[in-house]
Design a protein around this motif. Structure first.
Motif, short mmCIF file in Angstrom:
data_model
loop_
_atom_site.label_atom_id
_atom_site.label_comp_id
_atom_site.label_asym_id
_atom_site.label_seq_id
_atom_site.Cartn_x
_atom_site.Cartn_y
_atom_site.Cartn_z
N GLY A 158 0.57 -1.27 0.00
CA GLY A 158 0.10 -0.01 0.02
C GLY A 158 0.92 1.31 -0.04
O GLY A 158 1.86 1.09 0.71
N ASP A 159 0.65 2.29 -0.64
CA ASP A 159 1.13 3.62 -0.84
C ASP A 159 1.51 4.11 0.67
O ASP A 159 2.54 4.77 1.05
N GLN A 160 0.59 3.81 1.49
CA GLN A 160 0.86 4.42 2.92
C GLN A 160 2.00 3.67 3.71
O GLN A 160 2.49 4.29 4.81
N CYS A 161 2.54 2.73 3.02
CA CYS A 161 3.51 1.98 3.60
C CYS A 161 5.14 2.66 3.42
O CYS A 161 6.03 2.03 3.96
N ALA A 162 5.14 3.47 2.41
CA ALA A 162 6.44 4.03 2.22
C ALA A 162 7.24 4.54 3.00
O ALA A 162 6.84 5.18 3.94
N ALA A 163 8.56 4.19 2.91
CA ALA A 163 9.48 4.73 4.08
C ALA A 163 9.63 6.22 4.22
O ALA A 163 9.77 6.66 5.23
N SER A 164 9.31 7.04 3.13
CA SER A 164 9.43 8.29 3.39
C SER A 164 8.17 8.90 4.37
O SER A 164 8.45 9.70 4.87
N LEU A 165 7.18 8.07 4.01
CA LEU A 165 6.07 8.61 4.88
C LEU A 165 6.15 7.95 6.50
O LEU A 165 5.76 8.63 7.42
N GLY A 166 7.13 6.90 6.59
CA GLY A 166 7.52 6.31 7.91
C GLY A 166 8.29 7.39 8.53
O GLY A 166 8.19 7.31 10.03
N LEU A 167 9.30 7.98 7.91
CA LEU A 167 9.88 8.95 8.83
C LEU A 167 9.03 10.13 9.38
O LEU A 167 9.26 10.55 10.26
N GLU A 168 7.94 10.61 8.77
CA GLU A 168 6.81 11.55 9.23
C GLU A 168 6.06 10.86 10.23
O GLU A 168 5.61 11.36 11.05
N HIS A 169 5.67 9.65 9.99
CA HIS A 169 4.79 8.75 10.72
C HIS A 169 5.41 7.51 11.16
O HIS A 169 4.95 6.45 10.33
N PRO A 170 6.11 7.33 12.31
CA PRO A 170 6.72 6.21 12.56
C PRO A 170 5.78 4.97 12.76
O PRO A 170 6.31 4.04 12.47
N LEU A 171 4.73 5.33 13.42
CA LEU A 171 3.79 4.21 13.83
C LEU A 171 2.42 4.88 13.31
O LEU A 171 2.01 6.01 13.88
N ARG A 172 1.65 4.23 12.68
CA ARG A 172 0.29 4.63 12.19
C ARG A 172 -0.67 3.27 12.35
O ARG A 172 -0.43 2.26 11.81
N ALA A 173 -1.67 3.48 13.30
CA ALA A 173 -2.74 2.71 13.43
C ALA A 173 -3.87 3.34 13.58
O ALA A 173 -4.56 3.97 14.56
#
Length: 441
Positions: free
Chosen positions: A128-143
């Motif tokens: 899924g696009d929401q899994c991208a590493a660059s987004l993970g830098l902004e949102h390290p944990l999303r649930a």
């Protein structure tokens, strides 16, 4: 079912066959909003209709807020981040827009010479696009009740920044960028995305790295496969990118062996990501999929195409691919029976080309998810070809679950891996352990 498609076009999600996989990845237009499992993907990730000609060209950039950041005297710690979109070439030879991030460290590089750059190739994050590493830098944990994302690569990134090393991280083709599905574990797509991320970082306005900066590659699991492939392809694909060293941890070098291992495992959902990616890369394989997959299998592929690794661990833990086929065969059996699939997987094999720069191959001796034997064989193959190989068998004890056996070496060996890479970036010779490899597990 949660969707990654533009909201006005939900109808394209409804399809009875695997053709839905390509429909789900239709390019977004300027007026579309792309939502994946309840997460709105920023418009930044929608590629333009026309891409630049040169690989590594920055298409667009913007400041990227780091979730884990502290104020410092000379700016934020551990540094400043920039979101990137850059041009690359996919496995078919076509142009592709890839997203990622560049991180300028606050710490100084104290080992002499220009500040080095490390390209981080993320491990398995999902499709899924929401899994991208660059987004993970902004949102390290999303649930949010629909998806669970964990930016676990942030740890390695921050450790590199603390040493004064600049970092560029790729999201890979189709992960984040909304115009196609992520081509999971595709050898060429992954290698090209990594090498072109280096090119993009070196031309980014405001970055301290230049063409004179030493370059290293860091990756584990899916990322280890991508960096291993990049090390092999660098002389032919990116001769302008001279590598000081490459870390390839737990590399999936032989996808036939990996397919057998993950079937029925904690991360069985990765089978769906692989099949989805294969069909994205080579639509000629679709008739084979149509012949062998039943309704449950087709539904699983559609479902997994928007999942992150946390989602797949919950929904598809210990799933067996025999439930996805028309005759109860496993996907490994299907591969054996179909020459086109065998040929496709054979073309993904890593280890047939000698890297021109030092490589460090690490693999947990009890890793049964990305099997130890096939990762060790990569080191053997490279040694036979005359490469400068440091082979590290990580001697963690068996921990009972395949996922734990795979993740533990990432954590226990990470400090040593980064130290090895820092030595290469500072100009220290690597040496080789090829002579002792036959005596090591």
């Amino acid at each position: 079912m949660p969707a990654r498609h533009p909201l006005p076009a939900l109808a394209v999600a409804v399809a009875a066959c695997l053709g839905a996989q390509s429909a789900a990845a239709l390019p977004a237009t300027a007026s579309d909003t792309v939502v994946s499992r309840g997460v709105t993907i920023p418009a930044f990730y929608d590629p333009p209709a026309t891409l630049p000609a040169a690989d590594g060209t920055v298409i667009r950039s913007e400041p990227l807020p780091l979730a884990l950041s502290l104020p410092g005297l000379d700016g934020p710690l551990p540094g400043r981040a920039t979101r990137l979109m850059y041009k690359s070439t996919d496995s078919t030879g076509g142009p592709v827009a890839v997203t990622g991030a560049y991180l300028e460290p606050a710490a100084a590089w104290t080992h002499g010479g220009p500040r080095p750059l490390v390209a981080v190739a993320p491990g398995t994050l999902g499709q899924g696009d929401q899994c991208a590493a660059s987004l993970g830098l902004e949102h390290p944990l999303r649930a949010n009740g629909q998806t669970l994302t964990v930016g676990y690569e942030d740890l390695a990134i921050y450790r590199l920044l603390a040493r004064g090393v600049a970092v560029v991280v790729t999201d890979y083709a189709g992960l984040g960028a909304t115009d196609r599905l992520h081509t999971y574990v595709n050898r060429l797509d992954g290698a090209h995305a990594v090498l072109d991320a280096v090119r993009a970082a070196r031309t980014l306005r405001g970055a301290s790295v230049t063409a004179a900066s030493p370059v290293g590659l860091y990756g584990y699991s899916q990322g280890g496969g991508a960096t291993a492939a990049a090390a092999e392809l660098q002389p032919s694909y990116a001769p302008d990118v001279t590598l000081a060293g490459t870390y390839a941890g737990a590399p999936p070098a032989d996808l036939t062996a990996v397919t057998r291992a993950i079937d029925g495992s904690d991360l069985a959902g990765a089978l769906g990501w692989a099949v989805n990616g294969f069909l994205q890369s080579d639509p000629a394989l679709k008739p084979i999929a149509d012949r062998h997959l039943n309704a449950k299998g087709r539904a699983a592929l559609t479902d997994l195409s928007t999942m992150c690794v946390g989602d797949a661990l919950i929904a598809y833990n210990s799933a067996h691919s025999t439930a996805w086929t028309t005759d109860g065969s496993s996907l490994s059996d299907v591969v054996k029976a179909e020459p086109a699939l065998r040929d496709f997987l054979d073309r993904q094999r890593i280890g047939r080309t000698r890297p021109a720069s030092p490589v460090r191959v690490a693999t947990g001796v009890n890793d049964d998810l990305v099997p130890h034997a096939q990762a060790r064989r990569l080191a053997v193959d490279w040694c036979r070809e005359g490469a400068d190989v440091t082979y590290v068998p990580v001697l963690d004890p068996p921990l009972g679950r395949a996922l734990l056996n795979h993740v533990a070496p990432l954590l226990t060996d990470q400090g040593n891996a980064i130290a090895w890479l820092a030595d290469r970036l500072s100009g220290r010779p690597a040496g080789s352990t090829c002579a002792s490899l036959p005596l090591r597990p």
